[in-house]
Motif scaffolding. Structure first.
Motif, mmCIF file in Angstrom:
data_model
loop_
_atom_site.group_PDB
_atom_site.id
_atom_site.type_symbol
_atom_site.label_atom_id
_atom_site.label_comp_id
_atom_site.label_asym_id
_atom_site.label_seq_id
_atom_site.Cartn_x
_atom_site.Cartn_y
_atom_site.Cartn_z
ATOM 1 N N ALA A 141 -1.130 5.379 3.986
ATOM 2 C CA ALA A 141 -1.045 3.910 3.959
ATOM 3 C C ALA A 141 -1.260 3.297 5.332
ATOM 4 O O ALA A 141 -1.433 2.072 5.436
ATOM 5 C CB ALA A 141 0.311 3.478 3.404
ATOM 6 N N THR A 183 -3.289 0.028 -3.204
ATOM 7 C CA THR A 183 -2.698 -1.254 -2.840
ATOM 8 C C THR A 183 -2.484 -2.109 -4.079
ATOM 9 O O THR A 183 -3.405 -2.273 -4.888
ATOM 10 C CB THR A 183 -3.600 -2.008 -1.852
ATOM 11 N N THR A 223 0.863 -1.178 0.000
ATOM 12 C CA THR A 223 0.000 0.000 0.000
ATOM 13 C C THR A 223 0.898 1.227 0.000
ATOM 14 O O THR A 223 1.710 1.419 0.904
ATOM 15 C CB THR A 223 -0.925 0.018 1.217
ATOM 16 N N SER A 278 -7.927 -1.054 7.728
ATOM 17 C CA SER A 278 -8.922 -1.592 6.804
ATOM 18 C C SER A 278 -10.262 -1.820 7.479
ATOM 19 O O SER A 278 -11.293 -1.920 6.815
ATOM 20 C CB SER A 278 -8.426 -2.919 6.221
#
Length: 272
Positions: free
Chosen positions: A162, A75, A69, A166
């Motif tokens: 980055a 990514t 990423t 998630s």
């Protein structure tokens, strides 16, 4: 035995069963540096499983599922890894200035079922043939393990794009940029599970070069009510951070339907 351990490495299952004992085999990623300052920056990344942290003496950790990423949040899958006897290695070009996340994430399934009067067991990566239950099976029991293994590298500059989580599985969210860690200076990390903060959550860090110390040197920390931990480490070194959820209370295979989460990261801590 060698083939069984290697197969576990390929699937990531070995990572789920690691303990913090001095004799445990640990999986890790090792970047050549956490900060690259160059006109055309590159970093070399090694992956292995070993008893001694950051020592190449057991089996390689495959980098087939390694993702990168970039500082822009995009990514991509890493390409060009070489599998050796004791380690995997890959050279990674860093085309944009800023911080990169290098990660291997997997969902592993294990369980059993009854078919034709026989009990059969299976294990594999979720969604692959080895993890499928055939039609007509009965008495199906499964358990899953979500593993995340990662490290961080910055090229010429640092940013946090980055580093955004998630929201899936057990994650460490760096509040302090992981390319700017220094011995004796405050470091702040946040832990979360499926996007929710983990209060009073324990994790540990082990410095490399254990064979030269003769002791593990494990450092243990706990998050606060907001899921954050602010701490210092006494010495410069490459550190292996490890955390699991739920906390292990007994050894052996997980109970049917259980979900386990494992997180590890390699962090480069420099002198002040």
């Amino acid at each position: 035995m060698h083939n069984r351990i290697l197969k576990g490495a390929l699937l990531g299952l070995a990572l789920a069963g690691m303990s913090m004992s001095a004799q445990a085999h640990r999986g890790w990623l090792l970047p050549s540096t956490a900060m690259v300052e160059a006109k055309e920056p590159w970093v070399t990344l090694d992956g292995a499983i070993s008893e001694g942290l950051f020592e190449f003496h057991h089996v390689p950790l495959r980098l087939d599922n390694l993702t990168i990423t970039g500082p822009d949040g995009v990514t991509t899958k890493a390409e060009g890894a070489v599998l050796g006897k004791f380690r995997s290695t890959i050279d990674i070009r860093l085309p944009k200035d800023g911080t990169y996340r290098l990660a291997i994430v997997s969902n592993n399934v294990m369980g059993s079922y009854k078919l034709g009067g026989e009990v059969k067991r299976f294990r594999g990566v979720e969604g692959t043939p080895g993890a499928q239950v055939p039609a007509g099976a009965t008495d199906v029991t499964t358990s899953t393990t979500h593993t995340r293994l990662e490290t961080f590298v910055s090229a010429n500059d640092m940013n946090d794009t980055a580093l955004k989580p998630s929201g899936v599985g057990l994650e460490m969210v760096p509040v302090t940029n992981p390319s700017d860690l220094r011995a004796g200076e405050p470091i702040t990390f946040r832990f979360q599970l499926d996007g929710k903060p983990l209060p009073n959550f324990p994790f540990s860090m082990v410095p490399g070069a254990v064979k030269y110390r003769g002791t593990l040197g494990e450092l243990r920390f706990t998050t606060d009510a907001k899921g954050e931990a602010k701490f210092t480490v006494p010495d410069a070194n490459m550190y292996w951070l490890s955390a699991k959820f739920p906390l292990e209370t007994q050894k052996g295979p997980p109970a049917p339907g259980a979900k386990r989460y494992s997180y590890t990261a390699t962090l480069d801590v420099l002198p002040q």
